[in-house]
Scaffold this motif. Structure first.
Motif, PDB file in Angstrom:
ATOM      1  N   SER A   1       0.833  -1.205   0.000  1.00  0.00           N
ATOM      2  CA  SER A   1       0.000   0.000   0.000  1.00  0.00           C
ATOM      3  C   SER A   1       0.871   1.260   0.000  1.00  0.00           C
ATOM      4  CB  SER A   1      -0.944   0.011   1.199  1.00  0.00           C
ATOM      5  OG  SER A   1      -0.221   0.138   2.424  1.00  0.00           O
ATOM      6  N   MET A   2       1.960   1.244   0.794  1.00  0.00           N
ATOM      7  CA  MET A   2       2.844   2.395   0.832  1.00  0.00           C
ATOM      8  C   MET A   2       3.641   2.529  -0.467  1.00  0.00           C
ATOM      9  SD  MET A   2       2.427   4.218   3.520  1.00  0.00           S
ATOM     10  CE  MET A   2       0.674   3.891   3.212  1.00  0.00           C
ATOM     11  N   LEU A   3       4.011   1.397  -1.049  1.00  0.00           N
ATOM     12  CA  LEU A   3       4.721   1.431  -2.328  1.00  0.00           C
ATOM     13  C   LEU A   3       3.819   1.990  -3.421  1.00  0.00           C
ATOM     14  CD1 LEU A   3       6.539  -2.002  -2.060  1.00  0.00           C
ATOM     15  CD2 LEU A   3       7.653   0.248  -2.096  1.00  0.00           C
ATOM     16  N   LEU A   4       2.542   1.625  -3.403  1.00  0.00           N
ATOM     17  CA  LEU A   4       1.582   2.183  -4.354  1.00  0.00           C
ATOM     18  C   LEU A   4       1.507   3.693  -4.192  1.00  0.00           C
ATOM     19  CD1 LEU A   4      -0.797   2.110  -6.387  1.00  0.00           C
ATOM     20  CD2 LEU A   4      -2.296   1.571  -4.445  1.00  0.00           C
ATOM     21  N   LYS A   5       1.382   4.145  -2.960  1.00  0.00           N
ATOM     22  CA  LYS A   5       1.300   5.582  -2.695  1.00  0.00           C
ATOM     23  C   LYS A   5       2.546   6.299  -3.219  1.00  0.00           C
ATOM     24  CE  LYS A   5       1.210   8.877   1.178  1.00  0.00           C
ATOM     25  NZ  LYS A   5       0.051   9.699   0.772  1.00  0.00           N
ATOM     26  N   GLU A   6       3.713   5.751  -2.920  1.00  0.00           N
ATOM     27  CA  GLU A   6       4.964   6.390  -3.325  1.00  0.00           C
ATOM     28  C   GLU A   6       5.144   6.366  -4.839  1.00  0.00           C
ATOM     29  OE1 GLU A   6       7.741   4.137  -1.085  1.00  0.00           O
ATOM     30  OE2 GLU A   6       7.178   5.040   0.834  1.00  0.00           O
ATOM     31  N   ALA A   7       4.666   5.311  -5.497  1.00  0.00           N
ATOM     32  CA  ALA A   7       4.779   5.213  -6.955  1.00  0.00           C
ATOM     33  C   ALA A   7       3.964   6.297  -7.641  1.00  0.00           C
ATOM     34  CB  ALA A   7       4.320   3.836  -7.421  1.00  0.00           C
ATOM     35  N   VAL A   8       2.730   6.472  -7.184  1.00  0.00           N
ATOM     36  CA  VAL A   8       1.860   7.476  -7.807  1.00  0.00           C
ATOM     37  C   VAL A   8       2.343   8.886  -7.460  1.00  0.00           C
ATOM     38  CG1 VAL A   8      -0.495   8.365  -7.965  1.00  0.00           C
ATOM     39  CG2 VAL A   8      -0.100   5.900  -7.821  1.00  0.00           C
ATOM     40  N   MET A   9       2.780   9.093  -6.244  1.00  0.00           N
ATOM     41  CA  MET A   9       3.329  10.404  -5.866  1.00  0.00           C
ATOM     42  C   MET A   9       4.512  10.770  -6.754  1.00  0.00           C
ATOM     43  SD  MET A   9       3.267  10.535  -1.669  1.00  0.00           S
ATOM     44  CE  MET A   9       3.818  12.233  -1.649  1.00  0.00           C
ATOM     45  N   ALA A  10       5.399   9.808  -6.985  1.00  0.00           N
ATOM     46  CA  ALA A  10       6.589  10.073  -7.795  1.00  0.00           C
ATOM     47  C   ALA A  10       6.202  10.467  -9.212  1.00  0.00           C
ATOM     48  CB  ALA A  10       7.500   8.842  -7.817  1.00  0.00           C
ATOM     49  N   GLN A  11       5.209   9.773  -9.776  1.00  0.00           N
ATOM     50  CA  GLN A  11       4.811  10.099 -11.150  1.00  0.00           C
ATOM     51  C   GLN A  11       4.121  11.454 -11.219  1.00  0.00           C
ATOM     52  OE1 GLN A  11       1.494   9.860 -12.837  1.00  0.00           O
ATOM     53  NE2 GLN A  11       2.322  10.090 -14.917  1.00  0.00           N
ATOM     54  N   MET A  12       3.318  11.788 -10.229  1.00  0.00           N
ATOM     55  CA  MET A  12       2.664  13.091 -10.215  1.00  0.00           C
ATOM     56  C   MET A  12       3.692  14.219 -10.062  1.00  0.00           C
ATOM     57  SD  MET A  12      -0.889  12.539  -8.113  1.00  0.00           S
ATOM     58  CE  MET A  12      -2.376  12.119  -9.030  1.00  0.00           C
ATOM     59  N   GLN A  13       4.710  13.981  -9.263  1.00  0.00           N
ATOM     60  CA  GLN A  13       5.774  14.978  -9.126  1.00  0.00           C
ATOM     61  C   GLN A  13       6.554  15.115 -10.429  1.00  0.00           C
ATOM     62  OE1 GLN A  13       7.637  13.204  -5.747  1.00  0.00           O
ATOM     63  NE2 GLN A  13       6.211  14.104  -4.274  1.00  0.00           N
ATOM     64  N   GLU A  14       6.664  14.032 -11.157  1.00  0.00           N
ATOM     65  CA  GLU A  14       7.316  14.077 -12.466  1.00  0.00           C
ATOM     66  C   GLU A  14       6.490  14.909 -13.442  1.00  0.00           C
ATOM     67  OE1 GLU A  14       9.099  10.882 -15.741  1.00  0.00           O
ATOM     68  OE2 GLU A  14       8.339  10.214 -13.802  1.00  0.00           O
ATOM     69  N   ILE A  15       5.176  14.792 -13.371  1.00  0.00           N
ATOM     70  CA  ILE A  15       4.300  15.629 -14.192  1.00  0.00           C
ATOM     71  C   ILE A  15       4.583  17.102 -13.920  1.00  0.00           C
ATOM     72  CG2 ILE A  15       1.900  16.378 -14.509  1.00  0.00           C
ATOM     73  CD1 ILE A  15       1.055  13.459 -14.174  1.00  0.00           C
TER      74      ILE A  15
END
Length: 529
Positions: free
Chosen positions: A404-418
């Motif tokens: 669950s935390m890895l999912l959160k961090e994965a999506v956060m990283a991609q949004m920050q990349e945006i």
């Protein structure tokens, strides 16, 4: 994420410097001063990196059509021919890979271990991708025989893991690479080490069904080492430039924002992001006409694209169809009103949106000094991807991490990349935090099957711009579910077609070329069980 401008001028400048140097040196009448016998590694390396990215576009478009990130192209109807990916095959086998082998061979002689290591890592990345999309390909005899044998993908994978181990040892022997020669990491040993380990993790995850115990052990060991891509600054990502001559802009921008356009956006992307209250819709899709609807109607909301498998001809709609947005192509952010959004939406809302087509109309695009320049990105192996790999491994291999935390961090990283691509219209930290917290709640309130579905759906959304990654994901997991095609021309393609030229000229396969090609459509790659 280290962002590097895609500028061919660097290569040209290097060539000019080389010529000037040759002319200034003592002239040996037995040697051609303009053709040095010792390869110039600082010129070859960036050439291989440009070649890698340049030849990636065709397979990326094809895969993006298969996984319904894009709404047109022959693979959108599962149709392919021997010429569909011929340029990519040719580009890798006659340009990128020979140059990488030259760097490895000559660099070993020169004891230029940094260049050797990077070349081995890039070679492993390329061949890993080639096995994933083509299956069996020439490896051992590639470049040394006019009729190379096609080697089994599983055997090549093992060779690539060994090659990556060699590269890591090379870097420990010595590492000195000119920053200007490395378009990805500017000669950073630490970042190339993280890239190599992350690529090993990817290969083990991709092949997890062939030997789950080994994959689980290797992935757990790599995670425990702590030497993986773990921030956006470490991303193996390429940033295109803004020049038009030569054209250094993102290829989706260069064709999508041209007068003739380039196909259609995917209505599957639009529908899913709308249904999931996902703010990334405004970054992925840009609407040219606020009233445009499907089939060139005038009663829509501007999201004029196509559903998968739509084979109807294109009407005169270049000025009304929706096009790619600011991410990943460096196009334009869509800040227009979306009337149908429900009041209950928390993230994809009309707050701050304007009436009219968008805050940046197409006329503004043509004269803009901000976004809309084509300086987009090509994500190849990123922080976000690595976190998604680890979440999948936790759910399917029991590696012990908190998915669950890895999912959160994965999506956060991609949004920050945006936000790096769209600094003028960033997703706020509050929105990113709340959106990813909501995903964690969804994850915790579903069963294990639903958890994997959620992870793979979020990865599918995050991989918009890298269809090859989602093509691999779908064949490995069957997730997320794809929509039925309106008018398919064939069955789902398990692999991409080989180069027609290769099959017609390679004496080892010419007699079975038709059978070999058909098997590409229907026979899974070795890691699909």
């Amino acid at each position: 994420m280290k962002i590097i401008k895609y500028k061919i001028q660097y290569i040209l400048l290097g060539l000019v410097m080389l010529l000037n140097f040759s002319c200034e040196e003592f002239v040996d009448i037995n040697a051609d001063p303009n053709n040095p016998t010792v390869p110039q590694l600082n010129l070859l390396l960036p050439a291989t990196q440009l070649s890698m990215v340049g030849s990636f576009d065709a397979i990326n478009r094809g895969a993006s059509a298969v996984v319904q990130h894009r709404g047109s192209g022959s693979l959108n109807r599962y149709d392919q021919t021997g010429s569909t990916f011929q340029n990519t095959w040719f580009g890798y086998y006659t340009s990128a890979l020979p140059d990488l082998n030259t760097i490895i061979t000559s660099g070993t002689t020169q004891q230029a271990w940094g260049y050797v290591a990077i070349a081995k890592i890039q070679k492993a990345f390329l061949f890993g991708m080639m096995v994933d999309i083509w299956g069996d390909v020439p490896y051992f005899e590639a470049g040394s025989s006019p009729n190379p044998a096609f080697d089994e993908g599983s055997v090549i994978y093992e060779e690539l893991l060994s090659l990556l181990d060699e590269a890591l040892l090379d870097m420990e022997t010595g590492f000195s690479v000119s920053s200007s020669a490395d378009l990805f990491y500017q000669g950073s040993k630490v970042k190339w080490q993280k890239m190599a380990n992350s690529l090993k993790l990817k290969l083990h995850l991709q092949a997890r069904k062939t030997n789950p115990t080994r994959s689980a052990q290797e992935i757990a060991s790599l995670v425990q080492s702590g030497n993986l891509i773990d921030s956006n600054e470490d991303d193996f990502t390429f940033l295109f430039g803004t020049n038009t001559a030569p054209n250094s802009r993102h290829p989706w921008y260069a064709t999508g924002y041209a007068p003739g356009r380039d196909g259609y956006v995917s209505m599957v992307v639009v529908d899913r992001l709308m249904a999931q209250d996902d703010p990334r819709l405004r970054y992925y899709i840009f609407r040219l006409n606020e009233r445009a609807g499907l089939a060139n109607s005038t009663v829509g909301e501007g999201y004029y694209g196509r559903y998968p498998g739509d084979g109807t001809s294109s009407p005169a709609d270049n000025n009304t169809r929706a096009i790619v947005g600011v991410y990943p192509s460096g196009g334009v952010y869509d800040n227009g009103q979306i009337p149908s959004l429900p009041a209950s939406n928390m993230f994809l809302t009309n707050e701050g949106a304007v009436f009219g087509t968008t805050a940046n109309s197409f006329k503004v695009v043509l004269f803009a000094q901000g976004d809309g320049t084509g300086a987009g990105i090509q994500p190849l192996l990123t922080h976000s991807m690595v976190k998604f790999y680890r979440a999948e491994a936790a759910l399917t291999l029991g590696t012990g991490e908190d998915a669950s935390m890895l999912l959160k961090e994965a999506v956060m990283a991609q949004m920050q990349e945006i936000n790096r691509v769209s600094p003028a219209f960033p997703l706020t930290s509050d929105v990113i935090e709340a959106f990813t917290d909501n995903l964690v709640m969804q994850f915790l309130n579903t069963d294990p099957a639903g958890q994997l579905e959620l992870v793979m759906m979020q990865k599918w959304i995050a991989m918009y711009g890298n269809g090859v990654e989602s093509y691999n994901d779908y064949r490995r997991t069957g997730l997320p579910q794809l929509e039925d095609l309106l008018a398919p021309l064939d069955v789902f393609p398990e692999r991409f077609f080989y180069s027609e030229n290769e099959l017609n000229t390679n004496e080892k396969v010419v007699q079975i070329r038709e059978e070999l090609q058909r098997n590409q459509q229907i026979t899974p790659v070795f890691w699909k069980k």
